[in-house]
Every structure is written in C-alpha cells, then in structure tokens.
Write a protein that holds these residues in place. Structure first.
Motif, mmCIF file in Angstrom:
data_model
loop_
_atom_site.group_PDB
_atom_site.id
_atom_site.type_symbol
_atom_site.label_atom_id
_atom_site.label_comp_id
_atom_site.label_asym_id
_atom_site.label_seq_id
_atom_site.Cartn_x
_atom_site.Cartn_y
_atom_site.Cartn_z
ATOM 1 N N LEU B 66 -0.290 -17.795 -5.944
ATOM 2 C CA LEU B 66 -1.584 -18.170 -5.729
ATOM 3 C C LEU B 66 -1.314 -19.139 -4.405
ATOM 4 O O LEU B 66 -1.778 -18.961 -3.352
ATOM 5 N N ALA B 67 -0.390 -20.024 -4.669
ATOM 6 C CA ALA B 67 0.221 -20.995 -3.637
ATOM 7 C C ALA B 67 0.748 -20.166 -2.592
ATOM 8 O O ALA B 67 0.561 -20.705 -1.231
ATOM 9 N N ARG B 68 1.564 -19.168 -2.882
ATOM 10 C CA ARG B 68 2.235 -18.593 -1.533
ATOM 11 C C ARG B 68 1.305 -17.919 -0.782
ATOM 12 O O ARG B 68 1.558 -17.881 0.296
ATOM 13 N N MET B 69 0.293 -17.360 -1.597
ATOM 14 C CA MET B 69 -0.631 -16.565 -0.866
ATOM 15 C C MET B 69 -1.514 -17.302 0.169
ATOM 16 O O MET B 69 -1.809 -17.054 1.107
ATOM 17 N N LEU B 70 -1.958 -18.666 -0.592
ATOM 18 C CA LEU B 70 -2.647 -19.478 0.450
ATOM 19 C C LEU B 70 -1.900 -19.991 1.670
ATOM 20 O O LEU B 70 -2.494 -19.929 2.726
ATOM 21 N N TYR B 71 -0.579 -20.259 1.535
ATOM 22 C CA TYR B 71 0.262 -20.473 2.345
ATOM 23 C C TYR B 71 0.367 -19.231 3.468
ATOM 24 O O TYR B 71 0.318 -19.552 4.869
ATOM 25 N N GLY B 72 0.665 -18.376 3.025
ATOM 26 C CA GLY B 72 1.071 -17.253 3.728
ATOM 27 C C GLY B 72 -0.033 -16.699 4.678
ATOM 28 O O GLY B 72 0.031 -16.172 5.561
ATOM 29 N N GLY B 73 -1.245 -16.684 4.099
ATOM 30 C CA GLY B 73 -2.337 -16.400 4.692
ATOM 31 C C GLY B 73 -2.691 -17.016 5.772
ATOM 32 O O GLY B 73 -3.050 -16.450 6.961
ATOM 33 N N ARG B 74 -2.380 -18.359 6.139
ATOM 34 C CA ARG B 74 -2.540 -18.976 7.482
ATOM 35 C C ARG B 74 -1.851 -18.336 8.370
ATOM 36 O O ARG B 74 -2.014 -18.042 9.467
ATOM 37 N N ILE B 75 -0.237 -18.016 8.112
ATOM 38 C CA ILE B 75 0.438 -17.313 9.067
ATOM 39 C C ILE B 75 -0.200 -15.989 9.337
ATOM 40 O O ILE B 75 -0.248 -15.757 10.757
ATOM 41 N N SER B 76 -0.318 -15.374 8.414
ATOM 42 C CA SER B 76 -0.840 -14.059 8.577
ATOM 43 C C SER B 76 -2.046 -13.782 9.525
ATOM 44 O O SER B 76 -2.143 -13.418 10.597
ATOM 45 N N LEU B 77 -3.076 -14.814 9.281
ATOM 46 C CA LEU B 77 -4.327 -14.774 9.930
ATOM 47 C C LEU B 77 -3.992 -15.328 11.484
ATOM 48 O O LEU B 77 -4.469 -14.972 12.472
ATOM 49 N N ALA B 78 -3.266 -16.470 11.361
ATOM 50 C CA ALA B 78 -2.967 -17.203 12.802
ATOM 51 C C ALA B 78 -1.931 -15.945 13.792
ATOM 52 O O ALA B 78 -2.496 -15.937 14.937
ATOM 53 N N VAL B 79 -1.205 -15.449 13.069
ATOM 54 C CA VAL B 79 -0.314 -14.338 13.783
ATOM 55 C C VAL B 79 -1.398 -13.216 14.466
ATOM 56 O O VAL B 79 -1.464 -12.983 15.537
ATOM 57 N N GLY B 80 -2.414 -12.806 13.436
ATOM 58 C CA GLY B 80 -3.373 -11.770 13.871
ATOM 59 C C GLY B 80 -4.060 -12.390 15.211
ATOM 60 O O GLY B 80 -4.290 -11.878 16.176
ATOM 61 N N LEU B 81 -4.812 -13.577 15.116
ATOM 62 C CA LEU B 81 -5.513 -14.141 16.172
ATOM 63 C C LEU B 81 -4.587 -14.437 17.418
ATOM 64 O O LEU B 81 -5.208 -13.843 18.593
ATOM 65 N N CYS B 82 -3.535 -15.015 17.247
ATOM 66 C CA CYS B 82 -2.601 -15.152 18.416
ATOM 67 C C CYS B 82 -2.504 -14.024 19.181
ATOM 68 O O CYS B 82 -2.441 -13.748 20.376
ATOM 69 N N ALA B 83 -2.024 -12.875 18.473
ATOM 70 C CA ALA B 83 -1.690 -11.769 19.171
ATOM 71 C C ALA B 83 -2.788 -11.061 19.968
ATOM 72 O O ALA B 83 -2.611 -10.464 20.769
ATOM 73 N N MET B 84 -3.917 -11.240 19.176
ATOM 74 C CA MET B 84 -5.413 -10.668 19.739
ATOM 75 C C MET B 84 -5.406 -11.271 21.020
ATOM 76 O O MET B 84 -5.767 -10.650 22.161
ATOM 77 N N PHE B 85 -5.228 -12.659 21.212
ATOM 78 C CA PHE B 85 -5.234 -13.529 22.431
ATOM 79 C C PHE B 85 -4.464 -12.930 23.354
ATOM 80 O O PHE B 85 -4.716 -12.814 24.995
ATOM 81 N N VAL B 86 -3.213 -12.671 23.161
ATOM 82 C CA VAL B 86 -2.184 -12.321 24.057
ATOM 83 C C VAL B 86 -2.616 -10.709 24.639
ATOM 84 O O VAL B 86 -2.693 -10.644 25.980
#
Lengths: 319, 286
Positions: B66-86
């Motif tokens: 669970l802790a790893r999922m919560l931490y990793g989710g930040r990266i997954s979502l952030a990468v998705g958002l940033c790549a979208m902006f690019v």
C-alpha cells in the motif's frame, strides 16, 4: 486500379525514407558510439578499433553515412548481432512469421467480435445491448494489455491450469496434436491483443454505422422493399467500412506496441520480444533493424488499407 | 454554465471524476495518512496477502505494498500529466503554425505529422530511452534524468492528433467574422491568434488532453512493466507490476492491486474525456 496502386506506392516511398531518416538521426544523435563497445574493449587494440571505425565509416560526414546505411539496409545487409553472432536478417526472418501470425490472428479475432457487435449496437442505438456493448468496449480499451495478460495467466494457467503460459516454438508432438498444442498456446496471446483491438474497433464501427444509417440511400433501400439483412450488409456496412479501414490503419502502430508487450509476457519468440532482449543486451544492430522492420510493417499495412479503401469506395480509384 | 450542465448529464463521467479525485487525494495525502516507509524491509513478513497490518499485502522483501502504491501513484500520475502537457504544447504550437501559415509550411508540417503518425510508437520509445538514458542520468541524476526523458519522449510521440485538431480549428476559425473584425481593427497576427482564435479552439484540445493523460500513464506503465522505464527504486505502478509478475502463482495480490489501479485510473480518465466531449464538442454526436 493498377495506376492507383502505383500512385499509392509512390506516396508510401517518401514516408519510408522519412522514417529511415528519423531512425538514422536518432542513432546519430545518440551520445557515445553505438559501436563503442568494441573501441572501449581493452582486448581490441586501438589500430583494430580505428580500422573498424573506418570500415563502418564512422568518421564520414553524416549525410554520407546516411546514404551508406540506407543502401546497406535496402540490400538486405543488416549487420551482425553482437550477442547471438548471427546475421541480423537471419535472426529477424526466423522470428517475423510468429509475430505476423499472432498479430494477424488477433486482428481477425478483433474484427470477428467488433463487426457484428458494433453493427448490431448501432442499428439499435441506446438499447440495452448497445449500452452493454459500449460499456464493455470502453473497459476493453482501458485495460492495459500487460494487465490483461497477467490476469489471463493467473486465471487460465495458474488457477485453472488449462493453458500453458510460456509459448514454445518446438512442440514435441506430431500431426493433429502438434496443431492442437500450437492452438492452445496461442489462445492467450491472441485474445489479449485481439480483445483490446476489439474494444477500439467496436467503437469505430458503431460510430461509423451510426453516421450511415440516417442517410437517404438507406431509407431508399428500405423503401424499395429490400430485406433488412440486405440493407444492413450491402448498403450500411459496406459504406460504414470506408472510415473504419482508415482508422484501423491508423491503429496499426498501437497494435505493434501491444504485440511487443504481449510477446514479452507470454515469451512468444517474435520480433517484439527480440527487440526487448536486444535492448537489455545493448545489441544495437538488432535494435535498429527490428525498429526499421516495425516501421516498414506499418507502412505496408497503410498501403493495404489504401488498396482496401479503393476497393470499398470505387469513386477513389478513378480520380 | 452550459458545458458544466452537459457534463453533469453524463453520469458515468461525473462518477469517474469523483473516483479520480479520490485517487489523486489518496496519492497526495496518503503517505501522511498511512505513514509506513516504502522501503521498510521485513523478511518475516514476505509475500503476505492483505491483512490489517498490510491492507494490500507485502512484496518479496516484506515491504508494504500500500505504501509503495501511494508513493508510486504520485510518479505515475505526474508523468501522465507532464507528458500530456508536452504533447499538447507541441501539438498546439505545430497546429497553430500550420493553420496560420498555410501554403508550403503547412504542407511540410502536415507531412511531418503524417510521418510521426506512422512511426511505431512503442519500439521507438524503447529505442530512444535505450540510447539517451545514460546522458540524462549524468545530466540530471539517475532518477530525475530518466523521468524527464520518459516524459519528453512520451509527449514527443503523442502531439500529432492535437496538431491536426488545432490546424483544422484554425482553418475554420480564421475565416470567421469575429476574427475578421479583429483583423479590421488592426490586431496583429499574434494578437489574433492568442486572444481570438486559440481560446475558441480549446474545446476539442481539452478533450484530447484528457485522453492523452490516460495514454501517457499506459505508456509509462508499459515501459516500467518491460523493465525499461523508471529505475528499480522508484515504485511506479508499472514497476510494481514488473516486480510482481514473477510471483504471480503465490502472491497474486501483489500484481492485482497496481494493475487494478492503472486500469481504474485509465478508465476514469477515458470516461471523463467522454463526458468532456459531450460538454465541449457539441457538434460530435457520438
């Protein structure tokens, strides 16, 4: 028709050149020497490394290197795998049929699911069947292929133990049993790829058919007393297929992406898993050749789509 | 607002927006509410199924999933958002240039767009990351470098639909009366674009942007799942799945949770995109 074919091929050639240019630029811009392993290897004396560099033409101007590289590729001289010590074209030719069979049968599966479901849903828009079909299609293309693959392995290989989850190219059986084993081990990779595509295609087919059913010629066909079946198959579907063919062709790059993932999960010995293995082993000639083959396949399928398009819509061929 | 009223009518889209908001909330504040270290190795609790102590079980090193999922989710979502902006940035730029310039520049840019559309995305993504990983590692550190590379490459291979969309919008909008009026009043070309044409062409772009986030999340997870994405110490959802796939027979929970998280996020984003299309792009019927 043949004139149309020639024109299409002439249009496809510049894109092939463009893709080769993109690939070569990527390779040339990449830091370090793709062949640097040899130069850095202390067992290779500097003069040998220098003569190798000269042999590969690493010190020539960049456009000259591009022309050389392209002529080599066109002559089928794709280099030598650093890892398996085999010519790259031999390696790819060994594995290409498997990939084509997996991709081809999954596309057929996708069309077999998407055509009837999409047409039936669009002919009765907003019915219960339509709502269930569109929801399932939505779920289908939101499910990443790697997750579906793992789920299928979990259900059918581990829990139920019905299907093998590692694809074997040398099946120890003869006659019918041989084909049965091959069929059994292809079920999961093909359905993972096929069902994802089916989700995408169902939406395409449904919206294309919805656009056509309202047109006047459909009303005319019904008014002159044609059976509903004939109206749907001969008048609606044939015309709705025209945009669908284009969308399927545009979808091809995504299909190859899915094929790479699927081959990797089920260890299917195709060019997708070859690419991953080559990347993990820093085998540059194989990496570049596989990517180039993927690009050629995309162009080839676009060409086929154009031909289908000309067949479905005779107005285009005569222009 | 008209658009909001239309969006609200798409019930699944509203439900998806709520679920997605909850997931973003969980990922942002989860590490505060579930203060377990992501790299707390405990060999006495290896590969355990879900329990009260570990709601999503543990992995092969006894780390809390669970802790790893919560931490990793930040990266997954952030990468998705940033790549979208690019992707959106590039797409709007190229589409706008093509739409305003017309003529030979337009033809050249559209040829480039078609060329990029027929590139095999995933193989090229893998090749680019393979070739450029080491430079960026030196330039921005092992973790940040790879993340920047992934974002730029995913975004750089996804701009084509947006460029086509923007170009088509520009072609129809630049002939409209209100733009002509602005031109007659002496507005410079850049003012026409920034103040008049661009804001009116944003509807379909927003829809495309939403879908692009989902595509980018899948792309990042695919890369990580193939073991070629983020470095092993960053547990994005795709990376957790990669680590878990060899233990599928005795610890299926380890793979199910991250897989389900990716699926749920992508499904929600796609439904929101569908709802936004109904709300912002009324000409499209379906």
């Amino acid at each position: 028709m043949s004139q149309y074919l020639i024109r299409r091929i002439l249009i496809a050639l510049p894109s092939l050149l463009g893709i080769s240019l993109v690939l070569f630029t990527v390779l040339a811009l990449a830091p370090g020497d793709p062949f640097g392993e040899l130069a850095q290897n202390p067992a290779v004396p500097p003069e040998v490394a220098a003569s190798l560099r000269e042999k590969f033409g690493m010190d020539d101007p960049i456009w000259e290197r591009y022309v050389k590289w392209l002529t080599q590729m066109l002559q089928g001289n794709w280099g030598f795998s650093f890892v398996s010590r085999v010519d790259v074209d031999v390696l790819i030719m060994q594995r290409l049929p498997t990939t084509l069979i997996v991709i081809g049968s999954s596309q057929i599966l996708a069309l077999l699911v998407a055509l009837p479901v999409g047409v039936y849903a669009a002919v009765r828009p907003y019915s219960l069947f339509d709502q269930i079909a569109t929801t399932l299609a939505f779920i289908g293309f939101s499910l990443p292929t790697f997750f579906t693959g793992l789920m299928l392995i979990l259900i059918f290989s581990i829990t139920l133990d019905w299907l093998p989850f590692v694809y074997q190219s040398n099946v120890e059986a003869t006659g019918l049993a041989f084909y049965w084993e091959h069929f059994k081990q292809s079920i999961m990779p093909v359905s993972v790829l096929g069902l994802f595509q089916a989700g995408v295609l169902t939406r395409f087919v449904r919206s294309a058919v919805l656009d056509v059913v309202r047109l006047d010629f459909v009303t005319t066909a019904r008014a002159k007393g044609l059976r509903e079946r004939a109206v749907i198959v001969k008048h609606i579907v044939r015309n709705a297929m025209i945009p669908v063919v284009t969308l399927v062709a545009l979808q091809m790059p995504a299909v190859f992406g899915g094929a790479v993932v699927t081959e990797q999960i089920f260890r299917v010995p195709g060019i997708g898993s070859l690419l991953i293995a080559a990347i993990l082993a820093n085998d540059t000639p194989v990496i570049m050749a596989v990517t180039f083959v993927f690009a050629c396949l995309v162009i080839l399928f676009n060409l086929i789509a154009d031909l289908l398009y000309g067949w479905l819509d005779p107005r285009i061929s005569y222009r | 607002m008209e658009a909001w009223r239309r969006f609200r009518k798409h019930r699944l889209a509203v439900a998806s927006a709520v679920i997605l908001f909850l997931m973003i909330f969980a990922v942002l504040f989860g590490p505060v509410l579930w203060p377990v270290a992501i790299n707390d190795i405990d060999f006495s609790a290896m590969l355990q199924g879900p329990s009260w102590a570990h709601p999503m079980g543990t992995d092969d090193l006894g780390q809390d999933v669970l802790a790893r999922m919560l931490y990793g989710g930040r990266i997954s979502l952030a990468v998705g958002l940033c790549a979208m902006f690019v992707a959106i940035g590039l797409g709007v730029l190229i589409g706008a240039i093509a739409g305003m310039a017309r003529g030979s520049i337009d033809a050249a840019l559209m040829w480039l767009t078609d060329l990029f559309l027929s590139l095999p995305q995933l193989p090229l993504l893998l090749v680019l990351i393979y070739l450029f990983r080491d430079v960026l590692k030196e330039w921005a550190g092992p973790e940040l470098g790879v993340l920047i590379l992934i974002i730029v490459v995913i975004g750089g291979l996804r701009w084509m639909p947006v460029a086509r969309l923007v170009r088509a919008q520009f072609f129809s909008l630049r002939e409209k009366e209100f733009v002509e009026a602005a031109r007659a009043l002496g507005a410079s070309q850049s003012r026409q674009v920034v103040r008049h044409i661009l804001p009116n062409s944003l509807g379909p772009v927003i829809v495309a942007a939403t879908i692009d986030v989902a595509v980018a999340i899948i792309a990042e997870s695919t890369l990580s799942f193939l073991g070629l994405g983020v470095p092993p110490d960053i547990p994005t959802w795709g990376r957790i799945l990669f680590d878990a796939k060899d233990y599928l027979d005795f610890a299926p929970h380890w793979a199910l949770f991250p897989g389900a998280a990716i699926f749920l996020t992508v499904l929600c984003i796609n439904y929101i995109g569908d709802g936004l299309r109904d709300a912002l792009d009324p000409r499209r019927v379906i």
